[in-house]
Design a protein around this motif. Structure first.
Motif, PDB file in Angstrom:
ATOM      1  N   ILE A   1       0.836  -1.201   0.000  1.00  0.00           N
ATOM      2  CA  ILE A   1       0.000   0.000   0.000  1.00  0.00           C
ATOM      3  C   ILE A   1       0.877   1.260   0.000  1.00  0.00           C
ATOM      4  O   ILE A   1       0.592   2.239  -0.690  1.00  0.00           O
ATOM      5  CB  ILE A   1      -0.937  -0.004   1.231  1.00  0.00           C
TER       6      ILE A   1
ATOM      7  N   THR B   1      -1.597  -7.961  -0.289  1.00  0.00           N
ATOM      8  CA  THR B   1      -0.162  -7.647  -0.282  1.00  0.00           C
ATOM      9  C   THR B   1       0.559  -8.792   0.426  1.00  0.00           C
ATOM     10  O   THR B   1      -0.036  -9.829   0.732  1.00  0.00           O
ATOM     11  CB  THR B   1       0.071  -6.344   0.497  1.00  0.00           C
TER      12      THR B   1
ATOM     13  N   HIS C   1       4.697 -10.727   9.611  1.00  0.00           N
ATOM     14  CA  HIS C   1       4.148 -11.551   8.539  1.00  0.00           C
ATOM     15  C   HIS C   1       5.192 -12.011   7.529  1.00  0.00           C
ATOM     16  O   HIS C   1       4.869 -12.800   6.651  1.00  0.00           O
ATOM     17  CB  HIS C   1       2.966 -10.851   7.853  1.00  0.00           C
ATOM     18  N   TYR C   2       6.411 -11.514   7.633  1.00  0.00           N
ATOM     19  CA  TYR C   2       7.483 -12.033   6.776  1.00  0.00           C
ATOM     20  C   TYR C   2       8.164 -13.234   7.443  1.00  0.00           C
ATOM     21  O   TYR C   2       8.978 -13.894   6.824  1.00  0.00           O
ATOM     22  CB  TYR C   2       8.497 -10.932   6.470  1.00  0.00           C
TER      23      TYR C   2
ATOM     24  N   TYR D   1      -2.189  -7.420  17.117  1.00  0.00           N
ATOM     25  CA  TYR D   1      -2.307  -6.517  15.957  1.00  0.00           C
ATOM     26  C   TYR D   1      -3.496  -5.569  16.152  1.00  0.00           C
ATOM     27  O   TYR D   1      -3.385  -4.361  15.933  1.00  0.00           O
ATOM     28  CB  TYR D   1      -2.470  -7.372  14.694  1.00  0.00           C
TER      29      TYR D   1
ATOM     30  N   ILE E   1      -6.431  -6.182   1.381  1.00  0.00           N
ATOM     31  CA  ILE E   1      -5.663  -5.968   0.154  1.00  0.00           C
ATOM     32  C   ILE E   1      -4.626  -7.089   0.102  1.00  0.00           C
ATOM     33  O   ILE E   1      -3.903  -7.312   1.082  1.00  0.00           O
ATOM     34  CB  ILE E   1      -4.947  -4.597   0.179  1.00  0.00           C
TER      35      ILE E   1
ATOM     36  N   ASP F   1      12.215   2.844   3.911  1.00  0.00           N
ATOM     37  CA  ASP F   1      11.855   1.471   4.281  1.00  0.00           C
ATOM     38  C   ASP F   1      13.103   0.812   4.860  1.00  0.00           C
ATOM     39  O   ASP F   1      14.149   1.458   4.971  1.00  0.00           O
ATOM     40  CB  ASP F   1      11.316   0.705   3.048  1.00  0.00           C
TER      41      ASP F   1
ATOM     42  N   PHE G   1       4.030   1.675   7.331  1.00  0.00           N
ATOM     43  CA  PHE G   1       4.616   0.386   7.736  1.00  0.00           C
ATOM     44  C   PHE G   1       3.647  -0.348   8.676  1.00  0.00           C
ATOM     45  O   PHE G   1       2.715   0.257   9.225  1.00  0.00           O
ATOM     46  CB  PHE G   1       5.958   0.621   8.456  1.00  0.00           C
TER      47      PHE G   1
HETATM   48  N1  LIG Z   1      -2.915  -5.530   3.374  1.00  0.00           N
HETATM   49  C1  LIG Z   1      -4.030  -5.364   4.091  1.00  0.00           C
HETATM   50  O1  LIG Z   1      -5.059  -6.042   3.839  1.00  0.00           O
HETATM   51  C2  LIG Z   1      -4.086  -4.339   5.193  1.00  0.00           C
HETATM   52  C3  LIG Z   1      -5.316  -4.164   5.844  1.00  0.00           C
HETATM   53  C4  LIG Z   1      -5.407  -3.230   6.866  1.00  0.00           C
HETATM   54  C5  LIG Z   1      -4.304  -2.484   7.222  1.00  0.00           C
HETATM   55  N2  LIG Z   1      -3.127  -2.677   6.592  1.00  0.00           N
HETATM   56  C6  LIG Z   1      -2.012  -1.835   7.023  1.00  0.00           C
HETATM   57  O2  LIG Z   1      -1.521  -1.120   5.906  1.00  0.00           O
HETATM   58  C7  LIG Z   1      -0.116  -0.860   6.064  1.00  0.00           C
HETATM   59  C8  LIG Z   1       0.632  -1.358   4.844  1.00  0.00           C
HETATM   60  O3  LIG Z   1       0.484  -2.791   4.771  1.00  0.00           O
HETATM   61  P1  LIG Z   1       0.817  -3.644   3.462  1.00  0.00           P
HETATM   62  O4  LIG Z   1      -0.298  -4.597   3.286  1.00  0.00           O
HETATM   63  O5  LIG Z   1       1.214  -2.745   2.360  1.00  0.00           O
HETATM   64  O6  LIG Z   1       2.062  -4.495   3.988  1.00  0.00           O
HETATM   65  P2  LIG Z   1       3.440  -4.894   3.262  1.00  0.00           P
HETATM   66  O7  LIG Z   1       4.071  -5.920   4.115  1.00  0.00           O
HETATM   67  O8  LIG Z   1       3.185  -5.209   1.816  1.00  0.00           O
HETATM   68  O9  LIG Z   1       4.292  -3.544   3.322  1.00  0.00           O
HETATM   69  C9  LIG Z   1       4.725  -3.043   4.551  1.00  0.00           C
HETATM   70  C10 LIG Z   1       6.038  -2.309   4.322  1.00  0.00           C
HETATM   71  O10 LIG Z   1       6.420  -1.744   5.580  1.00  0.00           O
HETATM   72  C11 LIG Z   1       7.803  -1.979   5.770  1.00  0.00           C
HETATM   73  N3  LIG Z   1       8.070  -1.977   7.217  1.00  0.00           N
HETATM   74  C12 LIG Z   1       7.584  -2.803   8.160  1.00  0.00           C
HETATM   75  N4  LIG Z   1       8.093  -2.498   9.363  1.00  0.00           N
HETATM   76  C13 LIG Z   1       8.920  -1.432   9.168  1.00  0.00           C
HETATM   77  C14 LIG Z   1       9.749  -0.654  10.017  1.00  0.00           C
HETATM   78  N5  LIG Z   1       9.862  -0.930  11.339  1.00  0.00           N
HETATM   79  N6  LIG Z   1      10.444   0.367   9.481  1.00  0.00           N
HETATM   80  C15 LIG Z   1      10.356   0.648   8.159  1.00  0.00           C
HETATM   81  N7  LIG Z   1       9.605  -0.058   7.303  1.00  0.00           N
HETATM   82  C16 LIG Z   1       8.895  -1.081   7.805  1.00  0.00           C
HETATM   83  C17 LIG Z   1       8.066  -3.328   5.114  1.00  0.00           C
HETATM   84  O11 LIG Z   1       9.441  -3.500   4.808  1.00  0.00           O
HETATM   85  C18 LIG Z   1       7.180  -3.245   3.864  1.00  0.00           C
HETATM   86  O12 LIG Z   1       7.860  -2.669   2.776  1.00  0.00           O
HETATM   87  C19 LIG Z   1       0.272  -1.539   7.380  1.00  0.00           C
HETATM   88  O13 LIG Z   1       0.184  -0.614   8.440  1.00  0.00           O
HETATM   89  C20 LIG Z   1      -0.808  -2.584   7.548  1.00  0.00           C
HETATM   90  O14 LIG Z   1      -0.961  -2.961   8.901  1.00  0.00           O
HETATM   91  C21 LIG Z   1      -2.988  -3.585   5.580  1.00  0.00           C
END
Ligand SMILES: NC(=O)c1ccc[n+]([C@@H]2O[C@H](COP(=O)([O-])OP(=O)(O)OC[C@H]3O[C@@H](n4cnc5c(N)ncnc54)[C@H](O)[C@@H]3O)[C@@H](O)[C@H]2O)c1
Length: 262
Positions: free
Chosen positions: A9, A197, A38-39, A162, A195, A28, A98
């Motif tokens: 996102i 991802t 989740h990784y 979470y 989403i 990042d 993040f």
């Molecule tokens: N994907 C979904 O369905 C969903 C739903 C609700 C909320 N979210 C939230 O949206 C946001 C983005 O999620 P996403 O799905 O794109 O996840 P993603 O894992 O695809 O991307 C997350 C990014 O954050 C970076 N990151 C994580 N911890 C970090 C840190 N300490 N410092 C710097 N970078 C860091 C990771 O390296 C990665 O590039 C998050 O806050 C997630 O909780 C996602």
């Protein structure tokens, strides 16, 4: 500034902001502080992805540079914002995109897992906001956009840590909004729904039922969404662009979830 913008996102937010003529720093990390995420690893190559994204968008004529930061590390966050302080531009918009998740029932959850998932979602929101506020004030105001979730509005089994953190992001954002409202700084939270991802790739592997494929599991998830359509990173990025510029919107948590929390 988009932290966590290397992929998912956050990457869509970087591109959408750059296409609105913003100069974007995409920050990042390649290494997370804990493997409770989740990784399932501390190695995430987020900075490597940020560099690739910056190169692709720069080639397209947009102004995007990559920076490395672990958002939970105060010295690193201070240095990131410090590097902007002497520069030619000004800071207008901060997106804290993040986040980490992990799946465990509460009875089986270790304290370290609880603490590290909460910290991985909340500490960076606090640290990035804390060090961005003086620069935003110097700019005459700006917008901080923090990432909560549908899990910041409603509980979900096996992700209590979470959910605790994402409810926390909303409380933090509305409190800070009150503190800085008269400085012209707005603080809002975005609550995405589902989403696909990296985050959902992991959740699917954890929630898949015996005899079900991950694609079938994902289709089962669709029934939780009244609109019956999953969101895309671009759907969420539209709200990022809106909140970046909507001058009278502050202290809000806004969902993009197809009606999941209606
Ligand atoms: N994907 C979904 O369905 C969903 C739903 C609700 C909320 N979210 C939230 O949206 C946001 C983005 O999620 P996403 O799905 O794109 O996840 P993603 O894992 O695809 O991307 C997350 C990014 O954050 C970076 N990151 C994580 N911890 C970090 C840190 N300490 N410092 C710097 N970078 C860091 C990771 O390296 C990665 O590039 C998050 O806050 C997630 O909780 C996602």
């Amino acid at each position: 500034m988009v932290i966590g913008g290397g992929r998912g996102i956050g990457a869509a937010a970087v591109e959408a902001l750059a296409r609105q003529d913003a100069t974007v720093v995409v920050a990042d990390t390649d290494r997370l502080p804990s493997a409770f995420n989740h990784y399932r690893s501390t190695r995430v190559s987020g900075f490597a992805d940020a560099q690739k994204l910056a190169a692709r968008l720069s080639e397209a004529g947009l102004r995007v540079t990559a920076a490395e930061v672990d958002a939970t590390d105060e010295a690193a966050v201070r240095e990131l914002y410090g590097s902007l302080a002497g520069g030619p531009g000004r800071l207008d918009v901060v997106v804290n995109a993040f986040g980490v998740t992990h799946v465990s029932p509460v009875e089986q959850m270790e304290l370290t897992e609880f603490q590290q998932v909460v910290s991985g979602n909340l500490d960076g929101v606090f640290l990035s906001s804390k060090h961005a506020v003086p620069l935003l004030r110097d700019s005459g105001g700006g917008s901080i956009i923090n990432f909560s979730s549908v899990s910041g509005r409603s509980g979900f089994a096996k992700v209590a840590h979470y959910c605790a953190a994402k409810f926390g992001v909303i409380g933090f954002s509305s409190s800070l909004a009150l503190e800085v409202a008269r400085d012209g700084i707005r603080v809002n939270a975005i609550c995405p729904g589902m989403i696909r991802t990296n985050m959902w790739s992991y959740l699917l592997s954890a929630f898949v039922r015996p005899g079900e494929t991950e694609d079938e599991c994902w289709e089962r998830m669709r029934t939780m969404i009244p609109q019956r359509e999953f969101q895309t990173p671009e759907d969420i990025a539209e709200l990022v662009v809106f909140l970046a510029t909507a001058k009278k919107v502050t202290g809000q948590a806004i969902s993009v979830d197809g009606g999941m929390t209606a």
